[in-house]
Design a protein around this motif. Sequence first.
Motif, PDB file in Angstrom:
ATOM      1  N   MET A  96       4.898  12.159  -4.697  1.00 13.62           N
ATOM      2  CA  MET A  96       5.010  10.804  -4.331  1.00 13.62           C
ATOM      3  C   MET A  96       3.994  10.413  -3.273  1.00 13.62           C
ATOM      4  SD  MET A  96       6.577   7.942  -5.223  1.00 13.62           S
ATOM      5  CE  MET A  96       7.775   8.640  -6.144  1.00 13.62           C
ATOM      6  N   VAL A  97       4.044  10.920  -2.255  1.00 21.05           N
ATOM      7  CA  VAL A  97       3.268  10.547  -1.019  1.00 21.05           C
ATOM      8  C   VAL A  97       1.892  10.428  -1.283  1.00 21.05           C
ATOM      9  CG1 VAL A  97       2.671  11.084   1.282  1.00 21.05           C
ATOM     10  CG2 VAL A  97       5.094  11.491   0.610  1.00 21.05           C
ATOM     11  N   GLY A  98       1.495  11.498  -2.182  1.00 20.83           N
ATOM     12  CA  GLY A  98      -0.035  11.617  -2.702  1.00 20.83           C
ATOM     13  C   GLY A  98      -0.579  10.186  -3.648  1.00 20.83           C
ATOM     14  N   ILE A  99       0.716   9.774  -4.307  1.00 20.77           N
ATOM     15  CA  ILE A  99       0.522   8.547  -4.997  1.00 20.77           C
ATOM     16  C   ILE A  99       0.620   7.495  -4.343  1.00 20.77           C
ATOM     17  CG2 ILE A  99       1.655   7.005  -6.896  1.00 20.77           C
ATOM     18  CD1 ILE A  99       2.608   9.840  -8.238  1.00 20.77           C
ATOM     19  N   LEU A 100       1.473   7.065  -3.239  1.00 21.67           N
ATOM     20  CA  LEU A 100       1.333   6.136  -2.195  1.00 21.67           C
ATOM     21  C   LEU A 100       0.192   5.821  -1.655  1.00 21.67           C
ATOM     22  CD1 LEU A 100       5.071   6.237  -0.869  1.00 21.67           C
ATOM     23  CD2 LEU A 100       4.199   4.644  -2.448  1.00 21.67           C
ATOM     24  N   THR A 101      -0.360   7.168  -1.101  1.00 20.87           N
ATOM     25  CA  THR A 101      -1.657   7.195  -0.344  1.00 20.87           C
ATOM     26  C   THR A 101      -2.787   6.623  -1.385  1.00 20.87           C
ATOM     27  OG1 THR A 101      -0.897   9.118   0.694  1.00 20.87           O
ATOM     28  CG2 THR A 101      -3.254   8.632   0.952  1.00 20.87           C
ATOM     29  N   ALA A 102      -2.729   7.032  -2.448  1.00 21.39           N
ATOM     30  CA  ALA A 102      -3.783   6.367  -3.565  1.00 21.39           C
ATOM     31  C   ALA A 102      -3.964   4.933  -3.807  1.00 21.39           C
ATOM     32  CB  ALA A 102      -3.646   7.144  -4.851  1.00 21.39           C
ATOM     33  N   VAL A 103      -2.416   4.473  -3.848  1.00 17.40           N
ATOM     34  CA  VAL A 103      -1.992   3.227  -3.988  1.00 17.40           C
ATOM     35  C   VAL A 103      -2.591   2.386  -2.760  1.00 17.40           C
ATOM     36  CG1 VAL A 103      -0.289   1.494  -4.373  1.00 17.40           C
ATOM     37  CG2 VAL A 103      -0.246   3.631  -5.529  1.00 17.40           C
ATOM     38  N   LEU A 104      -2.420   3.044  -1.486  1.00 11.99           N
ATOM     39  CA  LEU A 104      -3.019   2.172  -0.260  1.00 11.99           C
ATOM     40  C   LEU A 104      -4.376   2.227  -0.616  1.00 11.99           C
ATOM     41  CD1 LEU A 104      -2.801   1.308   2.459  1.00 11.99           C
ATOM     42  CD2 LEU A 104      -2.872   3.629   3.202  1.00 11.99           C
ATOM     43  N   GLY A 105      -5.215   3.016  -0.742  1.00  7.20           N
ATOM     44  CA  GLY A 105      -6.623   2.787  -0.739  1.00  7.20           C
ATOM     45  C   GLY A 105      -6.959   1.530  -1.972  1.00  7.20           C
ATOM     46  N   ILE A 106      -6.255   1.822  -3.225  1.00  7.92           N
ATOM     47  CA  ILE A 106      -6.792   0.744  -4.105  1.00  7.92           C
ATOM     48  C   ILE A 106      -6.277  -0.882  -3.520  1.00  7.92           C
ATOM     49  CG2 ILE A 106      -6.204  -0.219  -6.332  1.00  7.92           C
ATOM     50  CD1 ILE A 106      -5.586   2.872  -7.043  1.00  7.92           C
ATOM     51  N   VAL A 107      -5.215  -0.806  -2.969  1.00  7.59           N
ATOM     52  CA  VAL A 107      -4.667  -2.224  -2.418  1.00  7.59           C
ATOM     53  C   VAL A 107      -5.573  -2.774  -1.502  1.00  7.59           C
ATOM     54  CG1 VAL A 107      -2.798  -3.344  -1.280  1.00  7.59           C
ATOM     55  CG2 VAL A 107      -2.218  -1.795  -3.188  1.00  7.59           C
ATOM     56  N   VAL A 108      -6.041  -1.934  -0.366  1.00 12.85           N
ATOM     57  CA  VAL A 108      -6.940  -2.224   0.654  1.00 12.85           C
ATOM     58  C   VAL A 108      -8.245  -2.802   0.132  1.00 12.85           C
ATOM     59  CG1 VAL A 108      -8.095  -1.383   2.675  1.00 12.85           C
ATOM     60  CG2 VAL A 108      -5.808  -0.753   2.514  1.00 12.85           C
ATOM     61  N   LEU A 109      -8.824  -1.895  -0.904  1.00 10.63           N
ATOM     62  CA  LEU A 109     -10.036  -2.132  -1.429  1.00 10.63           C
ATOM     63  C   LEU A 109      -9.940  -3.674  -2.134  1.00 10.63           C
ATOM     64  CD1 LEU A 109     -12.716  -0.745  -2.010  1.00 10.63           C
ATOM     65  CD2 LEU A 109     -11.985  -0.051  -4.237  1.00 10.63           C
ATOM     66  N   LEU A 110      -8.925  -4.000  -2.581  1.00  8.46           N
ATOM     67  CA  LEU A 110      -8.901  -5.332  -3.477  1.00  8.46           C
ATOM     68  C   LEU A 110      -8.424  -6.358  -2.230  1.00  8.46           C
ATOM     69  CD1 LEU A 110      -6.669  -4.387  -6.382  1.00  8.46           C
ATOM     70  CD2 LEU A 110      -8.951  -4.714  -6.440  1.00  8.46           C
ATOM     71  N   ARG A 111      -7.884  -5.959  -1.479  1.00  5.72           N
ATOM     72  CA  ARG A 111      -7.336  -6.907  -0.251  1.00  5.72           C
ATOM     73  C   ARG A 111      -8.383  -7.301   0.497  1.00  5.72           C
ATOM     74  NH1 ARG A 111      -2.954  -9.472   2.157  1.00  5.72           N
ATOM     75  NH2 ARG A 111      -3.198  -9.803   4.631  1.00  5.72           N
ATOM     76  N   GLU A 112      -9.611  -6.435   1.009  1.00  6.69           N
ATOM     77  CA  GLU A 112     -10.485  -6.444   1.739  1.00  6.69           C
ATOM     78  C   GLU A 112     -11.777  -7.003   0.940  1.00  6.69           C
ATOM     79  OE1 GLU A 112      -9.939  -6.510   5.034  1.00  6.69           O
ATOM     80  OE2 GLU A 112      -8.062  -6.105   4.695  1.00  6.69           O
ATOM     81  N   ARG A 113     -11.557  -6.934  -0.420  1.00  4.80           N
ATOM     82  CA  ARG A 113     -12.724  -7.575  -1.122  1.00  4.80           C
ATOM     83  C   ARG A 113     -13.914  -6.528  -1.103  1.00  4.80           C
ATOM     84  NH1 ARG A 113     -12.938 -13.832   0.688  1.00  4.80           N
ATOM     85  NH2 ARG A 113     -10.557 -14.341   0.608  1.00  4.80           N
ATOM     86  N   GLY A 114     -13.553  -5.413  -1.057  1.00  7.85           N
ATOM     87  CA  GLY A 114     -14.648  -4.162  -1.460  1.00  7.85           C
ATOM     88  C   GLY A 114     -15.467  -3.922  -0.238  1.00  7.85           C
ATOM     89  N   SER A 115     -15.011  -4.453   1.085  1.00  7.05           N
ATOM     90  CA  SER A 115     -15.549  -4.334   2.300  1.00  7.05           C
ATOM     91  C   SER A 115     -16.085  -2.956   2.638  1.00  7.05           C
ATOM     92  CB  SER A 115     -14.873  -4.885   3.428  1.00  7.05           C
ATOM     93  OG  SER A 115     -14.047  -4.174   3.701  1.00  7.05           O
TER      94      SER A 115
END
Length: 227
Positions: free
Chosen positions: A1-20
């Motif tokens: 579960m923590v592994g999945i949450l960590t992956a989700v964090l990376g994806i969310v940040v990538l989208l929120r920060e517009r691929g910075s």
Amino acid sequence: MVGILTAVLGIVVLLRERGSNVSLALCLLTTSVSIWLLSAGTLYATRQAPLALWWAKAANFGVVFIPSAVFIFTLTIAQRLREFQAVAWGSLTVSGLFYVGILATDRFLTGVYRYDWGYYSRYGPLGLLFLVFLAGLLLGSLQLLRVELTRSSPGVPRQRVKLLMVALGVGYLGAIDYLATYGIAVYPFGFVPILGFVVLMTGAVWRYRLLEITPALAAEQIIDTMA
């Protein structure tokens, strides 16, 4: 579960920060951590030693790139990636060489232990060298953030760096998992500090964002607000 949450964090940040650049660096880190945690979870549940060794190799693919990913993420946050570009690429190369050592020899991953909670990686001499590499980059990353903290202007920039330092510091506690790689039967609860890292990093992204505020970005945000 923590592994999945960590992956989700990376994806969310990538989208929120517009691929910075910062979001890409964080995504590299969260991907490495996710591979480690998800593979380790499967390793614990495995009942056959040969299959356990395969999953141990998969888990360590994520493990060997974590120190490099942390270092590159820190350099990006501190806006010093160009200055230390050669060191960053060198760290990735060393991480890759460590994984070659895992696949091609038994000097890094010598086999697996059988603990009460399941199978676990057993490190050899190269594993000890990797831990030195890990410690050097993690401590170096904290030092870079400490310097960045002194250079940051008061307010949001400084608060953001402080929160990032705390998040990484909490995540570093996951290193407790390495005790079991040398026969010390301490349950690998490294996923707990990693969960803390995910929570704190999510808070940092949501409250302060990770994208550097440039004049162009500021103008764009003003226009978006007025629209």
